[in-house]
Write a protein that holds these residues in place. Structure first.
Motif, PDB file in Angstrom:
ATOM      1  N   THR A  12       0.840  -1.194   0.000  1.00  0.00           N
ATOM      2  CA  THR A  12       0.000   0.000   0.000  1.00  0.00           C
ATOM      3  C   THR A  12       0.873   1.241   0.000  1.00  0.00           C
ATOM      4  O   THR A  12       1.997   1.224   0.508  1.00  0.00           O
ATOM      5  N   THR A  13       0.336   2.291  -0.579  1.00  0.00           N
ATOM      6  CA  THR A  13       1.009   3.582  -0.596  1.00  0.00           C
ATOM      7  C   THR A  13      -0.036   4.673  -0.419  1.00  0.00           C
ATOM      8  O   THR A  13      -1.050   4.676  -1.122  1.00  0.00           O
ATOM      9  N   GLU A  14       0.218   5.577   0.511  1.00  0.00           N
ATOM     10  CA  GLU A  14      -0.686   6.702   0.693  1.00  0.00           C
ATOM     11  C   GLU A  14      -0.417   7.749  -0.379  1.00  0.00           C
ATOM     12  O   GLU A  14       0.727   7.994  -0.751  1.00  0.00           O
ATOM     13  N   THR A  15      -1.500   8.335  -0.869  1.00  0.00           N
ATOM     14  CA  THR A  15      -1.408   9.441  -1.814  1.00  0.00           C
ATOM     15  C   THR A  15      -2.252  10.585  -1.271  1.00  0.00           C
ATOM     16  O   THR A  15      -2.952  10.424  -0.268  1.00  0.00           O
ATOM     17  N   GLU A  16      -2.235  11.707  -1.942  1.00  0.00           N
ATOM     18  CA  GLU A  16      -3.062  12.822  -1.481  1.00  0.00           C
ATOM     19  C   GLU A  16      -4.549  12.541  -1.680  1.00  0.00           C
ATOM     20  O   GLU A  16      -5.399  13.231  -1.126  1.00  0.00           O
ATOM     21  N   TYR A  17      -4.885  11.514  -2.451  1.00  0.00           N
ATOM     22  CA  TYR A  17      -6.279  11.176  -2.741  1.00  0.00           C
ATOM     23  C   TYR A  17      -6.792   9.978  -1.953  1.00  0.00           C
ATOM     24  O   TYR A  17      -7.956   9.641  -2.052  1.00  0.00           O
ATOM     25  N   VAL A  20      -3.395   3.658  -2.300  1.00  0.00           N
ATOM     26  CA  VAL A  20      -3.270   2.764  -3.448  1.00  0.00           C
ATOM     27  C   VAL A  20      -2.842   1.406  -2.918  1.00  0.00           C
ATOM     28  O   VAL A  20      -1.917   1.302  -2.109  1.00  0.00           O
ATOM     29  N   TYR A  22      -3.945  -2.805  -9.410  1.00  0.00           N
ATOM     30  CA  TYR A  22      -3.972  -1.905  -8.263  1.00  0.00           C
ATOM     31  C   TYR A  22      -5.351  -1.291  -8.104  1.00  0.00           C
ATOM     32  O   TYR A  22      -6.150  -1.258  -9.037  1.00  0.00           O
ATOM     33  N   GLN A  68      -7.332   2.122  -6.250  1.00  0.00           N
ATOM     34  CA  GLN A  68      -7.253   3.432  -5.605  1.00  0.00           C
ATOM     35  C   GLN A  68      -8.408   3.526  -4.625  1.00  0.00           C
ATOM     36  O   GLN A  68      -9.569   3.517  -5.031  1.00  0.00           O
ATOM     37  N   SER A 109      -9.972   8.280   0.645  1.00  0.00           N
ATOM     38  CA  SER A 109      -9.305   8.521   1.926  1.00  0.00           C
ATOM     39  C   SER A 109     -10.048   7.826   3.071  1.00  0.00           C
ATOM     40  O   SER A 109      -9.412   7.328   4.008  1.00  0.00           O
TER      41      SER A 109
END
Length: 85
Positions: free
Chosen positions: A11-16, A19, A28, A30, A33
């Motif tokens: 997992t990777t945090e994004t501004e949205y 992921v 993958y 999305q 939040s």
């Protein structure tokens, strides 16, 4: 209860949101939040009740709706083969 992702899932945090990557298949997802908050909370070993509280504390959602949304997310994660049973 908690939740454990398979070793091949990252997992990777994004501004949205968050992921989620299945490294075996390259697929993958999305997550919003709010869904990312739930997944992160459960992955840290929290119970569904604790995830409901985290969701209702941060977002304008009632407990019944939060619980339904979490159940739906868990079904999706399981059917995609991302979490261990």
């Amino acid at each position: 209860m908690g939740l454990r992702l398979h070793d091949h899932v990252s997992t990777t945090e994004t501004e949205y949101g968050l992921v989620v990557l299945d490294e075996r298949t390259g697929r993958y997802w999305q997550l919003s939040s709010s869904a990312g908050l739930v997944l992160s909370t459960l992955a840290r070993g929290a119970s569904v009740d604790e995830a409901v509280t985290a969701l209702t504390d941060r977002y304008d959602v009632d407990e019944a709706r939060a619980r339904r949304d979490i159940d739906t997310l868990l079904v999706s994660l399981r059917s995609a083969g991302l979490v261990k049973r």
